[in-house]
Design a protein around this motif. Structure first.
Motif, mmCIF file in Angstrom:
data_model
loop_
_atom_site.group_PDB
_atom_site.id
_atom_site.type_symbol
_atom_site.label_atom_id
_atom_site.label_comp_id
_atom_site.label_asym_id
_atom_site.label_seq_id
_atom_site.Cartn_x
_atom_site.Cartn_y
_atom_site.Cartn_z
ATOM 1 N N SER A 15 -1.355 4.320 -1.160
ATOM 2 C CA SER A 15 -2.809 4.405 -1.165
ATOM 3 C C SER A 15 -3.314 4.621 0.262
ATOM 4 N N ARG A 16 -2.384 4.843 1.183
ATOM 5 C CA ARG A 16 -2.761 5.180 2.553
ATOM 6 C C ARG A 16 -2.020 6.463 2.922
ATOM 7 N N GLU A 17 -2.296 6.956 4.159
ATOM 8 C CA GLU A 17 -1.661 8.185 4.613
ATOM 9 C C GLU A 17 -0.137 7.997 4.718
ATOM 10 N N ASN A 25 -2.241 9.751 -5.051
ATOM 11 C CA ASN A 25 -1.570 9.068 -3.938
ATOM 12 C C ASN A 25 -1.102 10.090 -2.917
ATOM 13 N N GLN A 71 4.447 7.404 12.508
ATOM 14 C CA GLN A 71 4.349 6.043 11.964
ATOM 15 C C GLN A 71 4.807 5.005 12.987
ATOM 16 N N ASP A 85 0.830 -1.207 0.000
ATOM 17 C CA ASP A 85 0.000 0.000 0.000
ATOM 18 C C ASP A 85 0.865 1.258 0.000
ATOM 19 N N VAL A 119 -5.301 7.470 -2.563
ATOM 20 C CA VAL A 119 -5.526 7.446 -1.123
ATOM 21 C C VAL A 119 -6.882 8.091 -0.858
ATOM 22 N N GLU A 120 -7.490 7.675 0.236
ATOM 23 C CA GLU A 120 -8.732 8.349 0.626
ATOM 24 C C GLU A 120 -8.369 9.615 1.363
ATOM 25 N N SER A 121 -8.758 10.747 0.834
ATOM 26 C CA SER A 121 -8.498 11.983 1.569
ATOM 27 C C SER A 121 -9.727 12.855 1.551
#
Lengths: 645, 344
Positions: A78-80, A47, A536, A17, A236-238
């Protein structure tokens, strides 16, 4: 032409991801530009991303040498994404030196793309290779894709009649074309950009586009016959909104312009060229229509003095520099504190002391910011944690400076200044204005007192040119109301306290928790650009069931009033910083709490794995590195205990 | 930039309520009075006037003038004054400095304020000594000056303030001395000049360097050693009995005797304030062999820095709207669904 070696356990990029790619080449190979354009295409693909440009201090170090290697790392997914990534999955090495310097960082089994055209005897010697790594089996740990990019580029641009030297300048575009193919990206924005950039030299634009297309086409062909596979990274979902990419230097510049507008003031920026701060001067110099005056002074001292002069005359004086320049500005900062005028000082920190590491990042000017002036000279200090955050912090600095009549130090660093990230474009209507107030008259019969304070402890701001309010200010201690020279013991005591109380009484937002609970076993307290890797690492630790929280401090001086109480809710406090423990000292000094340092001064940002290791020490003494997947470059490892000093 | 409105004031209007703290007999008192006399003559407005200074005896000056005043840090006054003028070109800025402040620690800033040509009057009080730090040799001290830091006499060559100014690109260079009745005239000429006007004012430090300028600046009896320059007038001194001529072969100035007032016959040259070559010679004339050249040595204006800055900023702003929203959204943007938009 294609030489590949078989590799066991080749990682499947399409299953990840997030992917980290590092472009590395000679300083003259255009790697920063390649990285920048790849970043833009990544952003346009939706992204999330973080970048880490890493280049030498020399403009053009001798070609092919180890110290002339310039690299650009991007982590996208595809993620933060919070960091530029630890170990790259893909390394593009444009010459032997780039391979040698960067190979150790590459993940085991990672893909390395090599331009064999540069692997000449001479270049191998310059890179201090005893034997050709393409032939001696030393690359067996990695998936190697080696072919003659140089020759392919020359072939691709042949029709434009460029000499070999000019033709090879398009090598980076060829490589970028291949990278765009690899990650299934649209070439059109880049073609538009090339056409705009070389509008006056259509041949050069066409050659670059041809190289780009050739690299892309090569990918398609290679996929049919070999190991290269196309990887598609979903967006990515934003939050919905308009986005752009932004570097810290851009964000600071825009934030200063926005802050000045909110204060209803014009910007006066005094600067002097210094890496990595110059970019702010360059950005602001192009914003004259916003009433911005930029003044390239004769030296760092003149830059801040002119800014103070402009503040005195009623504009918002701003100066920026990096450590060595900030040192030169010290005396003038003291004057700004003494005469109580607004001023914003931006410090894009770099490795020190002295000239240190001009192009590398560090957080080692914290003492300088908090304590570094003669006399009792309190000054607010705030720090940005990311390129986008620098925008908000710059506005906050303008607010503090103008509302409290004080110089304010804004800390960024080389990493924030140069790195890019997607940024949701804010709506200016959403900002709360804080108009600066100028005193322009006195009620009848009252005497003007230039140092009479308001409820916040701020003195009145009077523009020269205002009738009836003539007065004198200066660096000599002055009477607490009239501002006339006054050395008397009681007065100096009162004025020292007044200046101290003003700064330490400033309203700063309460400290929140960036990630995790408000109490727990361990608080990892960071400031500045370490935000990403700490976030992270803490996220992973929480996922593993550990009671760890990430607390990120923006207001270094004064500290948020509730910080001491918040930290008291944790058994341990760990302070990772890219210095030898400066914020730890401030926390101990201000809060009288026990906290420990994790320090790193290699000129490189923290790797997530380094922080995981450090967090792990607090829990059963086991390293937190997830199954040892991350192959960390030994040179970048701090001591796990962190060391006390 | 609007033309300043002339207002009526008297000397009293320019006296602040601060007690003057220079040593009794200091030349600074005379300069202060000369300035306070000149400002009403020029129609200056205290509210629109800013005195900016560095550090040293001379730099206490702003406290004693009833106007806006900024006593800054050692050597940096030109930089503060530059910021003030760029932020508000309408302000009338006077810079007060000394030989140590202006030529030693602040030499760099002095050079740049002159070459940029920021519109202000720069008064450099030259007493050839550090007064406020108790008498050390300064960059203008003559070789052999005994002082606490040079007990055997100073050995480094002195700087020549007017030569430095001209070499830095100054478009106005003048000289005067503390007790001279002509000082207000010199100050008025400096004020009339648009651009950086550099005035070296010889100032007697009564405590640490008493009477070093006595030979040409004594209140009485030194007139014969003063060469007062006036534009369009022959360079005469010693009651017109001597003059300055140009040796055209050697390209140097010479002192000649003038018989019966016939200066033309003696070859005396006429002062032209725009002649930069002659100005270079005048600022270099060694005193003793020659009289001290005083008055306006050079005056040839060029556009000022703040004027060109304003014009340049207007030029670069033409056709652009200061739209913050558009600025923030500049460059390639996209929405979360990944649609690229055209660059704004």
């Amino acid at each position: 032409m294609m030489a590949t070696q078989t590799v066991p356990e080749r990682p499947d990029l399409s299953g990840q991801d997030a992917i980290t790619v590092r472009f590395a080449g000679d300083s003259g190979d255009g790697m920063q530009l390649t990285g920048g354009q790849f970043t833009l295409s990544t952003a346009l693909a939706g992204n999330d991303l973080a970048t880490f440009p890493d280049f030498p201090a020399e403009i053009r170090a001798p070609q092919g040498t180890l110290f002339g290697v310039s690299a650009f790392q991007i982590n996208f997914g595809s993620r933060e994404i919070d960091t530029a990534g630890d170990a790259p999955d893909v390394l593009v090495a444009m010459n032997p030196a780039a391979l040698k310097v960067n190979l150790a960082a590459l993940k085991t089994g990672g893909l390395v793309i090599i331009d064999t055209g540069e692997f000449t005897k001479r270049n191998l010697e310059k890179a201090k290779y005893d034997s050709n790594p393409l032939e001696d089996g030393s690359l067996a740990k990695w998936d190697v894709l080696a072919f003659d990019i140089s020759a392919l580029t020359i072939e691709a641009v042949k029709e434009f009649g460029l000499g070999n030297k000019d033709a090879l300048r398009s090598k980076n575009m060829w490589t970028l074309g291949l990278a765009l193919w690899m990650f299934d990206r649209d070439r059109q924005p880049l073609i538009d950009w090339l056409n705009a950039k070389f509008a006056k030299k259509p041949d050069i634009a066409a050659a670059n586009i041809a190289a780009l297309n050739a690299g892309h086409a090569y990918g398609e062909t290679a996929e049919l016959s070999g190991p290269l596979k196309q990887v598609s990274m979903p967006p990515v979902e934003s939050a919905p909104g308009l986005y752009r990419t932004i570097t810290g230097a851009e964000a600071v510049s825009l934030g200063l312009v926005a802050g000045a507008q909110l204060a209803e003031l014009k910007v006066f920026f005094g600067g002097y060229p210094i890496t990595p701060a110059s970019a702010i001067l360059h950005h602001l110099a192009r914003l004259k229509e916003f009433g911005v005056i930029t003044f390239q002074a004769e030296d760092e001292i003149a830059a801040i003095c002119a800014a103070i002069g402009a503040s005195y005359a009623g504009q918002l004086g701003i100066t920026s520099s990096s450590g060595p320049g900030i040192a030169l500005k010290g005396e003038a900062m003291g004057l700004a504190i003494m005469v109580e005028l607004p001023l914003v000082i931006v410090n894009s920190q770099r490795g020190g002391p002295s000239t240190g590491l001009p192009t590398k990042t560090e957080q080692s000017d914290l003492y300088q910011a908090v304590y570094g002036r003669n006399g009792d000279a309190p000054m607010p200090v705030i720090a940005a944690c990311s390129p986008g955050d620098a925008f908000e912090v710059a506005i906050e600095a303008c607010r503090m400076a103008t509302q409290y009549m004080t110089p304010v130090m804004l800390l960024t660093d080389g990493y924030i200044a140069n790195a890019a990230e997607p940024w949701m474009v804010p709506d200016p209507e959403s900002f709360t204005p804080f108009p600066a107030k100028f005193m322009d008259s006195l009620p009848d019969g009252e005497t003007f007192l230039p140092y009479e304070r308001d409820a916040k402890g701020a003195r009145p701001w009077v523009k020269p040119g205002t009738p009836g309010l003539t007065h004198r200010v200066g660096g000599i201690e002055k009477h607490e109301l009239t501002g006339n020279i006054d050395y008397s013991p009681d007065n100096h005591q009162a004025m020292t306290e007044a200046r101290m109380n003003k700064v330490h009484g400033m309203m700063v937002p309460d400290q929140g928790v960036a990630l995790g609970e408000a109490t727990g076993d361990l608080a990892v307290v960071g400031w500045g650009s370490t935000f990403g890797p700490i976030h992270q690492a803490v996220r992973r630790a929480i996922r593993d069931g550990r009671k760890v929280s990430h607390i990120h401090v923006r207001h270094i001086c004064p500290l948020p009033a509730n910080l001491g109480e918040l930290l008291a809710g944790f058994d341990h406090v760990l302070v990772p910083e890219m210095n030898t423990g400066q914020f730890k000292t401030v926390l101990r000094d201000q809060l009288l709490i026990d906290c420990e340092s994790l320090t790193k001064t290699s000129g490189q940002p923290f790797a997530i794995s380094e922080l995981e290791d450090a967090i792990g020490v607090y829990f059963d003494g086991i390293s937190g590195n997830e199954g040892g997947q991350v192959d960390v470059n030994d040179e970048q490892l701090p001591s796990p205990e962190g060391g006390e000093e | 930039m609007n033309a300043p409105v002339k207002i009526e004031t008297t000397l009293k209007d320019w006296e602040s309520d601060q007690e003057v703290r220079w040593c009794p007999g200091c030349g600074d008192y005379a300069i202060l009075k000369a300035v306070q006399r000149t400002l009403p003559q020029l129609g200056c407005d205290p509210a629109n006037t800013v005195f900016v200074s560095g550090i040293g005896c001379s730099s206490r000056f702003p406290y004693y003038i009833e106007s806006y005043g900024f006593h800054t840090i050692h050597g940096r006054a030109p930089a503060f004054a530059t910021g003030i003028k760029l932020a508000n070109p309408d302000l009338d800025v006077w810079l007060v400095t000394g030989d140590g402040d202006g030529l030693s620690i602040g030499g760099n800033h002095m050079m740049h304020v002159l070459r940029r040509n920021v519109n202000m009057q720069i008064m450099l009080f030259n007493n050839e000594i550090y007064g406020l730090t108790k008498g050390q040799a300064s960059p203008t001290s003559r070789i052999g000056t005994p002082s606490p830091s040079t007990p055997g006499g100073s050995i480094d060559r002195p700087a020549q303030p007017c030569a430095f100014a001209l070499g830095s690109g100054a478009r106005f260079v003048a000289r005067g001395f503390d007790v001279s009745k002509k000082l207000p005239e010199v100050l008025s000429a400096a004020h009339a000049h648009k651009g950086a006007a550099f005035i070296e004012i010889f100032q007697n430090c009564i405590v640490y360097n008493k009477d070093v300028f006595h030979d040409f600046a004594a209140p009485k009896g030194a007139e014969d050693n003063q060469l007062w320059l006036e534009n369009g007038q022959p360079m005469l001194f010693a009651k017109g009995e001597k003059g300055i001529t140009l040796d055209r072969d050697l390209l140097e100035l010479r002192v000649v005797d003038v018989v019966d007032g016939d200066w033309e016959a003696a070859g005396v040259i006429v002062h032209n304030v725009t002649n930069r070559s002659i100005a270079h010679m005048l600022v270099e004339l060694p005193f003793g062999e020659y009289p001290m050249a005083l008055g306006v040595l050079y005056d040839d204006p060029r556009p000022s820095f703040e004027e060109t800055t304003v014009a340049e900023n207007e030029r670069l702003s033409q056709g652009k709207k200061p739209d913050l929203g558009a600025l923030l959204a500049k460059g390639q943007t996209w929405t979360v669904d990944g649609t690229a938009q055209d660059p704004v």
